[in-house]
Design a protein around this motif. Sequence first.
Motif, PDB file in Angstrom:
ATOM      1  N   GLU A  84      30.053  44.871  48.799  1.00  0.00           N
ATOM      2  CA  GLU A  84      29.188  44.003  48.021  1.00  0.00           C
ATOM      3  C   GLU A  84      29.996  43.107  47.076  1.00  0.00           C
ATOM      4  O   GLU A  84      29.715  41.919  46.924  1.00  0.00           O
ATOM      5  CB  GLU A  84      28.176  44.836  47.222  1.00  0.00           C
ATOM      6  CG  GLU A  84      27.140  45.568  48.069  1.00  0.00           C
ATOM      7  CD  GLU A  84      27.676  46.812  48.758  1.00  0.00           C
ATOM      8  OE1 GLU A  84      28.835  47.199  48.462  1.00  0.00           O
ATOM      9  OE2 GLU A  84      26.950  47.394  49.580  1.00  0.00           O
ATOM     10  N   ARG A  85      31.012  43.691  46.428  1.00  0.00           N
ATOM     11  CA  ARG A  85      31.826  42.898  45.501  1.00  0.00           C
ATOM     12  C   ARG A  85      32.629  41.829  46.237  1.00  0.00           C
ATOM     13  O   ARG A  85      32.767  40.697  45.751  1.00  0.00           O
ATOM     14  CB  ARG A  85      32.754  43.826  44.704  1.00  0.00           C
ATOM     15  CG  ARG A  85      32.024  44.685  43.689  1.00  0.00           C
ATOM     16  CD  ARG A  85      32.942  45.214  42.624  1.00  0.00           C
ATOM     17  NE  ARG A  85      33.873  46.208  43.112  1.00  0.00           N
ATOM     18  CZ  ARG A  85      33.790  47.519  42.833  1.00  0.00           C
ATOM     19  NH1 ARG A  85      32.791  47.988  42.091  1.00  0.00           N
ATOM     20  NH2 ARG A  85      34.692  48.361  43.296  1.00  0.00           N
ATOM     21  N   CYS A  86      33.182  42.190  47.402  1.00  0.00           N
ATOM     22  CA  CYS A  86      33.955  41.212  48.182  1.00  0.00           C
ATOM     23  C   CYS A  86      33.075  40.049  48.630  1.00  0.00           C
ATOM     24  O   CYS A  86      33.446  38.873  48.487  1.00  0.00           O
ATOM     25  CB  CYS A  86      34.583  41.888  49.402  1.00  0.00           C
ATOM     26  SG  CYS A  86      35.854  43.109  49.032  1.00  0.00           S
ATOM     27  N   ARG A  87      31.909  40.368  49.155  1.00  0.00           N
ATOM     28  CA  ARG A  87      30.999  39.330  49.631  1.00  0.00           C
ATOM     29  C   ARG A  87      30.528  38.439  48.485  1.00  0.00           C
ATOM     30  O   ARG A  87      30.418  37.220  48.648  1.00  0.00           O
ATOM     31  CB  ARG A  87      29.798  39.979  50.327  1.00  0.00           C
ATOM     32  CG  ARG A  87      30.111  40.568  51.689  1.00  0.00           C
ATOM     33  CD  ARG A  87      30.286  39.515  52.749  1.00  0.00           C
ATOM     34  NE  ARG A  87      29.088  38.685  52.878  1.00  0.00           N
ATOM     35  CZ  ARG A  87      29.053  37.539  53.539  1.00  0.00           C
ATOM     36  NH1 ARG A  87      30.141  37.057  54.104  1.00  0.00           N
ATOM     37  NH2 ARG A  87      27.932  36.843  53.607  1.00  0.00           N
ATOM     38  N   ALA A  88      30.277  39.032  47.328  1.00  0.00           N
ATOM     39  CA  ALA A  88      29.819  38.246  46.175  1.00  0.00           C
ATOM     40  C   ALA A  88      30.917  37.289  45.710  1.00  0.00           C
ATOM     41  O   ALA A  88      30.633  36.135  45.355  1.00  0.00           O
ATOM     42  CB  ALA A  88      29.405  39.176  45.038  1.00  0.00           C
ATOM     43  N   LEU A  89      32.160  37.749  45.703  1.00  0.00           N
ATOM     44  CA  LEU A  89      33.274  36.889  45.309  1.00  0.00           C
ATOM     45  C   LEU A  89      33.422  35.729  46.286  1.00  0.00           C
ATOM     46  O   LEU A  89      33.605  34.570  45.870  1.00  0.00           O
ATOM     47  CB  LEU A  89      34.565  37.696  45.258  1.00  0.00           C
ATOM     48  CG  LEU A  89      35.850  36.908  44.978  1.00  0.00           C
ATOM     49  CD1 LEU A  89      35.794  36.221  43.623  1.00  0.00           C
ATOM     50  CD2 LEU A  89      37.075  37.819  45.078  1.00  0.00           C
ATOM     51  N   TYR A  90      33.339  36.025  47.577  1.00  0.00           N
ATOM     52  CA  TYR A  90      33.413  34.967  48.592  1.00  0.00           C
ATOM     53  C   TYR A  90      32.333  33.904  48.379  1.00  0.00           C
ATOM     54  O   TYR A  90      32.612  32.700  48.372  1.00  0.00           O
ATOM     55  CB  TYR A  90      33.288  35.571  49.992  1.00  0.00           C
ATOM     56  CG  TYR A  90      32.865  34.557  51.030  1.00  0.00           C
ATOM     57  CD1 TYR A  90      33.772  33.610  51.505  1.00  0.00           C
ATOM     58  CD2 TYR A  90      31.556  34.507  51.502  1.00  0.00           C
ATOM     59  CE1 TYR A  90      33.383  32.658  52.430  1.00  0.00           C
ATOM     60  CE2 TYR A  90      31.161  33.559  52.421  1.00  0.00           C
ATOM     61  CZ  TYR A  90      32.078  32.636  52.887  1.00  0.00           C
ATOM     62  OH  TYR A  90      31.691  31.679  53.787  1.00  0.00           O
ATOM     63  N   ALA A  91      31.113  34.355  48.188  1.00  0.00           N
ATOM     64  CA  ALA A  91      29.995  33.416  48.048  1.00  0.00           C
ATOM     65  C   ALA A  91      30.136  32.558  46.797  1.00  0.00           C
ATOM     66  O   ALA A  91      29.769  31.377  46.800  1.00  0.00           O
ATOM     67  CB  ALA A  91      28.677  34.184  48.022  1.00  0.00           C
ATOM     68  N   ARG A  92      30.690  33.120  45.728  1.00  0.00           N
ATOM     69  CA  ARG A  92      30.767  32.394  44.457  1.00  0.00           C
ATOM     70  C   ARG A  92      31.903  31.373  44.423  1.00  0.00           C
ATOM     71  O   ARG A  92      31.748  30.283  43.885  1.00  0.00           O
ATOM     72  CB  ARG A  92      30.942  33.403  43.318  1.00  0.00           C
ATOM     73  CG  ARG A  92      30.796  32.776  41.935  1.00  0.00           C
ATOM     74  CD  ARG A  92      30.775  33.818  40.828  1.00  0.00           C
ATOM     75  NE  ARG A  92      32.102  34.332  40.524  1.00  0.00           N
ATOM     76  CZ  ARG A  92      32.541  35.542  40.831  1.00  0.00           C
ATOM     77  NH1 ARG A  92      31.746  36.387  41.477  1.00  0.00           N
ATOM     78  NH2 ARG A  92      33.741  35.934  40.499  1.00  0.00           N
ATOM     79  N   LEU A  93      33.047  31.715  44.998  1.00  0.00           N
ATOM     80  CA  LEU A  93      34.236  30.866  44.826  1.00  0.00           C
ATOM     81  C   LEU A  93      34.688  30.132  46.078  1.00  0.00           C
ATOM     82  O   LEU A  93      35.296  29.062  45.970  1.00  0.00           O
ATOM     83  CB  LEU A  93      35.413  31.710  44.324  1.00  0.00           C
ATOM     84  CG  LEU A  93      35.371  32.227  42.898  1.00  0.00           C
ATOM     85  CD1 LEU A  93      36.675  32.925  42.566  1.00  0.00           C
ATOM     86  CD2 LEU A  93      35.099  31.116  41.909  1.00  0.00           C
ATOM     87  N   PHE A  94      34.433  30.668  47.246  1.00  0.00           N
ATOM     88  CA  PHE A  94      35.154  30.201  48.419  1.00  0.00           C
ATOM     89  C   PHE A  94      34.278  29.566  49.498  1.00  0.00           C
ATOM     90  O   PHE A  94      34.627  29.569  50.670  1.00  0.00           O
ATOM     91  CB  PHE A  94      35.952  31.364  49.029  1.00  0.00           C
ATOM     92  CG  PHE A  94      36.918  31.986  48.066  1.00  0.00           C
ATOM     93  CD1 PHE A  94      37.858  31.214  47.405  1.00  0.00           C
ATOM     94  CD2 PHE A  94      36.883  33.350  47.807  1.00  0.00           C
ATOM     95  CE1 PHE A  94      38.750  31.782  46.518  1.00  0.00           C
ATOM     96  CE2 PHE A  94      37.782  33.929  46.924  1.00  0.00           C
ATOM     97  CZ  PHE A  94      38.715  33.138  46.273  1.00  0.00           C
ATOM     98  N   SER A  95      33.142  28.999  49.130  1.00  0.00           N
ATOM     99  CA  SER A  95      32.271  28.372  50.120  1.00  0.00           C
ATOM    100  C   SER A  95      32.675  26.913  50.341  1.00  0.00           C
ATOM    101  O   SER A  95      33.080  26.221  49.407  1.00  0.00           O
ATOM    102  CB  SER A  95      30.810  28.437  49.665  1.00  0.00           C
ATOM    103  OG  SER A  95      30.604  27.582  48.561  1.00  0.00           O
TER     104      SER A  95
END
Length: 400
Positions: A371-382
């Motif tokens: 969950e933390r990895c996916r949230a970081l991806y969605a917030r910074l790396f889209s």
Amino acid sequence: MKIALIADTFPPLRTSGAVQLRDLSREFARQGHQLTVLLPSAELDGRWQLETLDGVRILRLRAPRTKDIGYVRRTIGEFLMPFSMLRNLRKSPLAHEQWDGVAWYAPSIFHGPLASSLKRSSKCKGYLIIRDIFPEWAVDMGLMGRGLPYRFFAAVARYQYSIADVVGVQTPGNLSYFDSWSRQPGRRIEVLQNWLADAPVGHCSIRLDDSVLAGRKVFVYAGNMGIAQGMTIMLDLAEQLRARTDVGFLFVGRGSDAKTLAADAAARGLDNVLFHDEIHPDEIPGLYAQCSVGLVALDPRHKSHNIPGKFLTYMQSGLPVLANINAGNDLANIIRQEQVGFVCENNSLDTLQQLAMTLLQALDGEEPFKERCRALYARLFSPETAVSQIVAALNGGQRK
């Protein structure tokens, strides 16, 4: 906006840069912009080839070969590349095209002449997307001194910077390198995070349940294995953990050190290690779905900040990371603050082994890594964020 994007890598190449630029181009089209990607090609019979893919125009222009050749030939080829591209662009159907903005992707550092010509003819702004600071990192790695070759490459890089109105670097730690550059009127430096489009889990040609790693918690590394990565310590770690029959290591990709590392693993008799050639980028989510931890490796001699594309793919797939990187790299702060894995900054095998054991223990618990990895991806790396940022910079009017 009508935007020209200059690069030297794009599908069908399978590099992380090619995948990034594919995802970026698709997002430009999705947001309604008219994007044309300008690429060098040594394989063309004619001067140019124009195609459309996913709503994006791709103009391939004949240029000297720059991939998979020696350093001297590559340097000559890259130096001639923008001039060849410009000459063949003038023979193409897009010879008189006008642009609202020009963006270009480094590496390579040699796109300056082409970017300058397009900006000048269209009287528009230019955005330099810079993913590594060359030749500085080559000096840090001991691959180059500060003699004549360094001065040549540094001059080429400075010219490229002089063409840009806005430079987007990977991390805040790289902003200081451009302090003097950004003090000039009309210039701006900003952080442009790496990006990667979301991708579904699909078919993968690598099936770990049919391999020696079946049933194990697998530490995976997928990407380039070269001098800049310093991968030997990961083999050392595998050797230290060989008694753990529930743990395995998978290395997927190519690079100058790939064959040497595979031979080294065989010589050590490591039955917990598997090497595999690179696979299609679309297979990566299916690969990671079979693994437990993503490995990140950067040679400790690096002094600049770098967030490798593979880190983004791990975050996208919900894989926590075990990283061995250069001290002070911004990536270390991200991993710790976001609690998406563990990071070693002293290049110590003992430290790395302790962190690996801690991570394995955490995987057996209830840590919400995915969950933390996916949230970081969605917030910074889209890609949505990256395109919006580039468009906003280019949309600031004509260059003075």
